[in-house]
Design a protein around this motif. Structure first.
Motif, mmCIF file in Angstrom:
data_model
loop_
_atom_site.group_PDB
_atom_site.id
_atom_site.type_symbol
_atom_site.label_atom_id
_atom_site.label_comp_id
_atom_site.label_asym_id
_atom_site.label_seq_id
_atom_site.Cartn_x
_atom_site.Cartn_y
_atom_site.Cartn_z
ATOM 1 N N VAL A 138 0.809 -1.233 0.000
ATOM 2 C CA VAL A 138 0.000 0.000 0.000
ATOM 3 C C VAL A 138 0.837 1.277 0.000
ATOM 4 O O VAL A 138 0.348 2.330 -0.401
ATOM 5 C CB VAL A 138 -0.988 0.035 1.192
ATOM 6 C CG1 VAL A 138 -1.931 -1.148 1.141
ATOM 7 C CG2 VAL A 138 -0.275 0.101 2.523
ATOM 8 N N MET A 139 2.091 1.202 0.423
ATOM 9 C CA MET A 139 2.840 2.449 0.610
ATOM 10 C C MET A 139 3.161 3.148 -0.704
ATOM 11 O O MET A 139 3.333 4.370 -0.726
ATOM 12 C CB MET A 139 4.112 2.216 1.429
ATOM 13 C CG MET A 139 5.180 1.421 0.765
ATOM 14 S SD MET A 139 6.514 1.115 1.956
ATOM 15 C CE MET A 139 7.690 0.314 0.914
ATOM 16 N N GLY A 140 3.219 2.411 -1.792
ATOM 17 C CA GLY A 140 3.488 3.044 -3.079
ATOM 18 C C GLY A 140 2.357 3.946 -3.540
ATOM 19 O O GLY A 140 2.557 4.828 -4.379
ATOM 20 N N GLU A 141 1.155 3.738 -2.986
ATOM 21 C CA GLU A 141 -0.011 4.536 -3.363
ATOM 22 C C GLU A 141 -0.153 5.808 -2.518
ATOM 23 O O GLU A 141 -1.000 6.648 -2.814
ATOM 24 C CB GLU A 141 -1.292 3.697 -3.228
ATOM 25 C CG GLU A 141 -1.259 2.375 -3.975
ATOM 26 C CD GLU A 141 -1.013 2.559 -5.467
ATOM 27 O OE1 GLU A 141 -1.609 3.477 -6.053
ATOM 28 O OE2 GLU A 141 -0.205 1.798 -6.034
ATOM 29 N N LEU A 142 0.645 5.915 -1.473
ATOM 30 C CA LEU A 142 0.510 7.077 -0.580
ATOM 31 C C LEU A 142 1.137 8.318 -1.208
ATOM 32 O O LEU A 142 2.184 8.238 -1.846
ATOM 33 C CB LEU A 142 1.189 6.794 0.760
ATOM 34 C CG LEU A 142 0.590 5.674 1.612
ATOM 35 C CD1 LEU A 142 1.453 5.440 2.847
ATOM 36 C CD2 LEU A 142 -0.828 6.013 2.022
ATOM 37 N N PRO A 143 0.516 9.484 -1.035
ATOM 38 C CA PRO A 143 1.139 10.727 -1.513
ATOM 39 C C PRO A 143 2.366 11.065 -0.667
ATOM 40 O O PRO A 143 2.452 10.680 0.498
ATOM 41 C CB PRO A 143 0.031 11.773 -1.319
ATOM 42 C CG PRO A 143 -0.847 11.207 -0.248
ATOM 43 C CD PRO A 143 -0.779 9.717 -0.380
ATOM 44 N N PHE A 169 6.817 9.252 4.697
ATOM 45 C CA PHE A 169 8.144 8.967 5.259
ATOM 46 C C PHE A 169 8.028 8.066 6.489
ATOM 47 O O PHE A 169 8.840 7.174 6.701
ATOM 48 C CB PHE A 169 8.884 10.261 5.597
ATOM 49 C CG PHE A 169 9.358 10.996 4.384
ATOM 50 C CD1 PHE A 169 10.445 10.534 3.642
ATOM 51 C CD2 PHE A 169 8.705 12.141 3.944
ATOM 52 C CE1 PHE A 169 10.876 11.189 2.508
ATOM 53 C CE2 PHE A 169 9.134 12.808 2.804
ATOM 54 C CZ PHE A 169 10.223 12.334 2.091
ATOM 55 N N TRP A 170 6.987 8.291 7.292
ATOM 56 C CA TRP A 170 6.787 7.468 8.482
ATOM 57 C C TRP A 170 6.508 6.022 8.085
ATOM 58 O O TRP A 170 7.064 5.094 8.669
ATOM 59 C CB TRP A 170 5.625 8.032 9.305
ATOM 60 C CG TRP A 170 5.376 7.271 10.571
ATOM 61 C CD1 TRP A 170 5.980 7.447 11.771
ATOM 62 C CD2 TRP A 170 4.459 6.171 10.734
ATOM 63 N NE1 TRP A 170 5.506 6.527 12.684
ATOM 64 C CE2 TRP A 170 4.566 5.739 12.075
ATOM 65 C CE3 TRP A 170 3.566 5.518 9.895
ATOM 66 C CZ2 TRP A 170 3.812 4.689 12.582
ATOM 67 C CZ3 TRP A 170 2.818 4.464 10.398
ATOM 68 C CH2 TRP A 170 2.944 4.065 11.728
ATOM 69 N N VAL A 171 5.658 5.816 7.070
ATOM 70 C CA VAL A 171 5.317 4.466 6.615
ATOM 71 C C VAL A 171 6.548 3.775 6.031
ATOM 72 O O VAL A 171 6.797 2.598 6.307
ATOM 73 C CB VAL A 171 4.155 4.507 5.592
ATOM 74 C CG1 VAL A 171 3.941 3.147 4.942
ATOM 75 C CG2 VAL A 171 2.872 4.965 6.280
#
Length: 196
Positions: free
Chosen positions: A34-39, A45-47
């Protein structure tokens, strides 16, 4: 329950390491997907830091698990397990160990070669870089990291499927002996015994 492995069941240390690593890999895989989809934001950075920190934790735990296995030995296959299944299980376990070692190392090398700022393991200690910035190496390690994830996922699915096969079809103690005593009952085997 014994700390060390016995001929009948895995000891409590092996069980704890097995299930802790399994849960962490599930968490890391979920975060990774899922982290690749985060803006790009402070949360991003936290993820990413959480993903990297958990990955290095798994790397440390699998090294402990390998050392413990060398010390405590391995639990042999349950009586009646066909030789080909025992051999396949050994090869699968070795491949899973190798992948669990290679995945965090490829991710660490990707992070190092990408030129990103150093990150701190759970905010506690700065993680050293394994390589100076290198775009080609970063790209290769990113692809390798993703490929290793999918191969590991396939092997873990096969491993879990084999444990369920042993529990519900062969009706032996393969699954029960990797869980704390009393969590699930060892199935009663119905004659005639399957020798396939």
């Amino acid at each position: 329950m014994s700390l060390k492995n016995t001929a009948e069941r895995w000891g409590s240390v092996s069980q704890l390491l097995h299930w802790t690593i399994a849960v962490l890999i599930l968490a890391i895989g979920t975060v990774g997907l899922v982290m690749g989809e985060l803006p790009r934001s402070p949360k991003w950075f936290w993820v990413y830091t959480l993903h990297k920190s958990l990955g290095l934790t798994v790397l440390a735990l699998v090294l402990v698990r390998i050392a413990w296995r060398l010390y405590a030995g391995a639990c042999p296959p349950v009586p009646g397990t066909p030789r080909w299944q025992a051999r396949l299980a050994s090869l699968t376990h070795a491949a899973i160990y190798g992948l669990i070692l290679a995945m965090p190392l490829s991710g660490w090398l990707y992070d190092s070669a990408s030129g990103l700022r150093p990150f701190r393991w759970f905010g506690l200690a700065e993680v050293p870089k394994l390589s100076p910035p290198n775009e080609a190496l970063a790209g290769a390690m990113h692809s390798t990291h993703e490929l290793l994830f999918w191969v590991l996922l396939a092997l873990v699915a096969g491993h879990a499927g084999a444990a369920l096969y042993h529990h519900f079809i062969r009706r032996d103690a393969t699954l029960a002996r990797m869980l704390p005593r009393g969590w699930i009952a060892t199935p009663t085997r119905s004659p005639p015994e399957d020798s396939a």
